[in-house]
Motif scaffolding. Sequence first.
Motif, PDB file in Angstrom:
ATOM      1  N   LEU A  76      54.794  36.917  88.036  1.00  0.00           N
ATOM      2  CA  LEU A  76      54.399  36.209  89.249  1.00  0.00           C
ATOM      3  C   LEU A  76      53.398  37.043  90.056  1.00  0.00           C
ATOM      4  N   TYR A  77      53.696  38.343  90.208  1.00  0.00           N
ATOM      5  CA  TYR A  77      52.787  39.222  90.951  1.00  0.00           C
ATOM      6  C   TYR A  77      51.418  39.256  90.266  1.00  0.00           C
ATOM      7  N   TRP A  78      51.446  39.358  88.935  1.00  0.00           N
ATOM      8  CA  TRP A  78      50.192  39.439  88.193  1.00  0.00           C
ATOM      9  C   TRP A  78      49.373  38.147  88.360  1.00  0.00           C
ATOM     10  N   ARG A  79      50.055  37.011  88.277  1.00  0.00           N
ATOM     11  CA  ARG A  79      49.346  35.725  88.440  1.00  0.00           C
ATOM     12  C   ARG A  79      48.711  35.616  89.828  1.00  0.00           C
ATOM     13  N   MET A  80      49.454  36.029  90.833  1.00  0.00           N
ATOM     14  CA  MET A  80      48.920  35.952  92.196  1.00  0.00           C
ATOM     15  C   MET A  80      47.709  36.872  92.362  1.00  0.00           C
ATOM     16  N   LYS A 126      54.796  48.429  79.263  1.00  0.00           N
ATOM     17  CA  LYS A 126      55.727  49.073  78.328  1.00  0.00           C
ATOM     18  C   LYS A 126      56.368  47.972  77.502  1.00  0.00           C
ATOM     19  N   ASN A 127      56.402  48.164  76.199  1.00  0.00           N
ATOM     20  CA  ASN A 127      56.991  47.166  75.293  1.00  0.00           C
ATOM     21  C   ASN A 127      56.382  45.779  75.495  1.00  0.00           C
ATOM     22  N   ASN A 128      55.039  45.765  75.706  1.00  0.00           N
ATOM     23  CA  ASN A 128      54.284  44.527  75.868  1.00  0.00           C
ATOM     24  C   ASN A 128      54.612  43.760  77.148  1.00  0.00           C
ATOM     25  N   ASP A 129      55.307  44.373  78.066  1.00  0.00           N
ATOM     26  CA  ASP A 129      55.565  43.744  79.365  1.00  0.00           C
ATOM     27  C   ASP A 129      54.939  44.580  80.469  1.00  0.00           C
ATOM     28  N   ILE A 130      54.499  43.892  81.522  1.00  0.00           N
ATOM     29  CA  ILE A 130      53.980  44.621  82.679  1.00  0.00           C
ATOM     30  C   ILE A 130      55.119  45.469  83.240  1.00  0.00           C
ATOM     31  N   ASP A 131      54.812  46.729  83.484  1.00  0.00           N
ATOM     32  CA  ASP A 131      55.849  47.629  83.977  1.00  0.00           C
ATOM     33  C   ASP A 131      55.579  48.092  85.406  1.00  0.00           C
ATOM     34  N   THR A 132      54.365  48.552  85.649  1.00  0.00           N
ATOM     35  CA  THR A 132      54.058  49.110  86.964  1.00  0.00           C
ATOM     36  C   THR A 132      52.637  48.734  87.384  1.00  0.00           C
ATOM     37  N   PHE A 133      52.497  48.380  88.665  1.00  0.00           N
ATOM     38  CA  PHE A 133      51.193  48.106  89.259  1.00  0.00           C
ATOM     39  C   PHE A 133      50.784  49.322  90.085  1.00  0.00           C
ATOM     40  N   TYR A 134      49.499  49.671  90.004  1.00  0.00           N
ATOM     41  CA  TYR A 134      48.942  50.761  90.813  1.00  0.00           C
ATOM     42  C   TYR A 134      47.795  50.174  91.634  1.00  0.00           C
ATOM     43  N   VAL A 135      47.780  50.438  92.926  1.00  0.00           N
ATOM     44  CA  VAL A 135      46.724  49.912  93.795  1.00  0.00           C
ATOM     45  C   VAL A 135      46.155  51.057  94.630  1.00  0.00           C
TER      46      VAL A 135
END
Lengths: 143, 53
Positions: free
Chosen positions: A103-107, A126-135
């Motif tokens: 959801l965060y990524w889509r927004m 990690k493991n093909n899933d979003i793990d951490t966002f850096y801004v």
Amino acid sequence: MEQHYPIRLLEGEIYQYWFVSIGKNEIIKCVCFTPLGSKNSHINLGLLDYLPEKQQMNDQVITNNGDSRTVLMTVAWCIEDYLNRFPNRCVVFSGTTRSRNLLYWRMMERYKEIWRDRYHVKLVSKNNDIDTFYVRKIIKFES
Amino acid sequence: MKRKHLKVINSQIDSLDAIISSNVPFYSEKTEAMLSRADEIEENIVKWGWDKE
């Protein structure tokens, strides 16, 4: 023009941005910016809800209050305000579930045109899933 | 990124202020998890050169 909830800001070592989410219920929320090291260079963003029955703030709650878009706009406003105050810091965050990270990524993708010239954003998977966002704010030097 | 404030009525602000002033405890598993990964996060920031901007 997108809307966000009004904020009560508490400054300190941990910056706290408080607001009331108004959907099916009224839920008190707090966006917290917590330093992850002694250098204050990288900062964790947390979103916590008030649990009246436990009288505590907690980040493991799924409220489904029907206003997630406005809540996320409010979180975006908090990030912007925080990085305007501390432009050399890097804000990191990760959702409590895979679906929240999506959801965060889509927004972020949806509003990319608004922020792309002003912020660096990286996603670590990690493991093909979003793990951490850096801004991080893009600092422009005038010549 | 200018956005409008939504209207919030006084009773909502009052309840918010009451909670803030009561110093409720915070339990954030995510923050604890991120604290344990602080070195890894810093390494990434250095790798991307974000520490030098």
